[in-house]
Design an enzyme around this catalytic site. Structure first.
Site, PDB file in Angstrom:
ATOM      1  N   ASP A   9       0.866  -1.165   0.000  1.00  0.00           N
ATOM      2  CA  ASP A   9       0.000   0.000   0.000  1.00  0.00           C
ATOM      3  C   ASP A   9       0.915   1.230   0.000  1.00  0.00           C
ATOM      4  O   ASP A   9       2.050   1.169   0.491  1.00  0.00           O
ATOM      5  CB  ASP A   9      -0.879  -0.025   1.247  1.00  0.00           C
ATOM      6  CG  ASP A   9      -1.596   1.288   1.475  1.00  0.00           C
ATOM      7  OD1 ASP A   9      -2.397   1.679   0.628  1.00  0.00           O
ATOM      8  OD2 ASP A   9      -1.322   1.922   2.517  1.00  0.00           O
ATOM      9  N   ALA A  10       0.413   2.343  -0.524  1.00  0.00           N
ATOM     10  CA  ALA A  10       1.258   3.542  -0.606  1.00  0.00           C
ATOM     11  C   ALA A  10       1.092   4.458   0.596  1.00  0.00           C
ATOM     12  O   ALA A  10       2.039   4.679   1.371  1.00  0.00           O
ATOM     13  CB  ALA A  10       0.950   4.304  -1.898  1.00  0.00           C
ATOM     14  N   TYR A  11      -0.104   4.990   0.786  1.00  0.00           N
ATOM     15  CA  TYR A  11      -0.327   6.070   1.753  1.00  0.00           C
ATOM     16  C   TYR A  11      -0.510   5.536   3.165  1.00  0.00           C
ATOM     17  O   TYR A  11      -1.468   4.836   3.457  1.00  0.00           O
ATOM     18  CB  TYR A  11      -1.519   6.918   1.308  1.00  0.00           C
ATOM     19  CG  TYR A  11      -1.257   7.590  -0.017  1.00  0.00           C
ATOM     20  CD1 TYR A  11      -0.318   8.621  -0.112  1.00  0.00           C
ATOM     21  CD2 TYR A  11      -1.899   7.169  -1.183  1.00  0.00           C
ATOM     22  CE1 TYR A  11      -0.039   9.224  -1.336  1.00  0.00           C
ATOM     23  CE2 TYR A  11      -1.633   7.773  -2.402  1.00  0.00           C
ATOM     24  CZ  TYR A  11      -0.702   8.793  -2.468  1.00  0.00           C
ATOM     25  OH  TYR A  11      -0.423   9.385  -3.679  1.00  0.00           O
ATOM     26  N   ARG A  40      -7.354  12.910   6.594  1.00  0.00           N
ATOM     27  CA  ARG A  40      -7.137  11.508   6.239  1.00  0.00           C
ATOM     28  C   ARG A  40      -8.417  10.684   6.399  1.00  0.00           C
ATOM     29  O   ARG A  40      -8.773   9.883   5.518  1.00  0.00           O
ATOM     30  CB  ARG A  40      -6.028  10.924   7.110  1.00  0.00           C
ATOM     31  CG  ARG A  40      -5.780   9.430   6.945  1.00  0.00           C
ATOM     32  CD  ARG A  40      -5.361   9.074   5.543  1.00  0.00           C
ATOM     33  NE  ARG A  40      -4.912   7.685   5.459  1.00  0.00           N
ATOM     34  CZ  ARG A  40      -4.683   7.047   4.325  1.00  0.00           C
ATOM     35  NH1 ARG A  40      -4.869   7.648   3.167  1.00  0.00           N
ATOM     36  NH2 ARG A  40      -4.269   5.792   4.331  1.00  0.00           N
ATOM     37  N   SER A 116      -2.471   0.835  -4.871  1.00  0.00           N
ATOM     38  CA  SER A 116      -2.937   1.992  -4.127  1.00  0.00           C
ATOM     39  C   SER A 116      -4.240   2.571  -4.667  1.00  0.00           C
ATOM     40  O   SER A 116      -4.551   2.460  -5.863  1.00  0.00           O
ATOM     41  CB  SER A 116      -1.850   3.082  -4.178  1.00  0.00           C
ATOM     42  OG  SER A 116      -2.300   4.282  -3.592  1.00  0.00           O
ATOM     43  N   ASN A 117      -4.967   3.223  -3.757  1.00  0.00           N
ATOM     44  CA  ASN A 117      -6.117   4.032  -4.144  1.00  0.00           C
ATOM     45  C   ASN A 117      -5.705   5.283  -4.912  1.00  0.00           C
ATOM     46  O   ASN A 117      -6.533   5.922  -5.562  1.00  0.00           O
ATOM     47  CB  ASN A 117      -6.897   4.485  -2.902  1.00  0.00           C
ATOM     48  CG  ASN A 117      -7.807   3.408  -2.332  1.00  0.00           C
ATOM     49  OD1 ASN A 117      -8.160   2.452  -3.019  1.00  0.00           O
ATOM     50  ND2 ASN A 117      -8.193   3.567  -1.079  1.00  0.00           N
TER      51      ASN A 117
END
Length: 220
Positions: A9-11, A40, A116-117
């Protein structure tokens, strides 16, 4: 245990989502942390609601909308900082251990990717800013399918794109809900619990819980 592929996942996992607000903490004042947490939370809420409604908008639009809500919710934060906060979000800091861990996994022969989203533009900017573009083999964005995590079709992007069985993939995320979705899909999951949060979604447990990505180098 070595895996053929490590997907991140990125964030919140590779990139610190609170870095944008922290960069302007002096101008925001004492409610900076609250502003960042609301930003967030709303960003994620909008992604889930839009997926359920079938009304996709890319993650950058949701990021902008979430910040607008957060600024209204935290009146002590100057709305004039909006543009600078959004600009900072394109260049989020990665966590300190990220480059070394990814380089070591890459050297072991594993394939590496982000799932990722984030929109493709957001992810390209973040990856380039952190100098990860020469390490990663692929970056999968939900923009290709117009649905957000935890929809199973998101996780399927990896196994379809790389022609792997789910169990060959080690999936790392700091978001417990993301780990739950990936576990249900069939990935081997690692919850990067950076802030020592209590466990939830216990019927979809992670294969491993680590305080940072460094634990991946132990051969797990």
């Amino acid at each position: 245990m070595h895996h053929a592929a490590y997907v991140f996942d990125a964030y919140g996992t590779l990139f610190d989502v609170h870095a944008a607000v922290r960069r302007h903490a002096g101008e925001i004042g004492p409610d900076g942390q609250l502003l960042s947490e609301i930003w967030r939370a709303k960003q994620l809420e909008y992604s889930w609601v839009r997926t359920l409604m079938g009304a996709y908008a890319d993650f950058w639009q949701l990021t902008e909308q979430a910040l607008d809500f957060a600024l209204r919710k935290v009146p002590s934060a100057d709305p004039a900082l909006r543009a600078r906060l959004l600009e900072a979000y394109w260049r989020l800091d990665c966590y300190p251990e990220v480059p070394a861990v990814l380089k070591a996994l890459k050297a072991s022969g594993a394939k590496l990717a982000i799932l990722s989203n984030g929109s493709p533009e957001m992810l390209r900017a973040a990856v380039k800013s952190a100098a990860l573009d020469q390490i990663l083999d692929d970056v999968f964005s939900v923009d290709e399918i117009n649905r957000f995590k935890t929809d199973p079709s998101v996780y399927d992007m990896v196994v379809t794109g790389w022609r792997l069985y789910p169990e060959a993939v080690s999936f790392q995320s700091s978001n417990r809900w993301d780990v739950a979705g990936a576990t249900k899909f069939g990935f081997r999951t690692v919850w990067i619990n950076r802030t020592n949060q209590p466990d939830e979604y216990r019927d979809f447990p992670p294969g491993l819980i680590l305080p940072s990505l460094e634990g991946l180098l132990g051969g797990v």
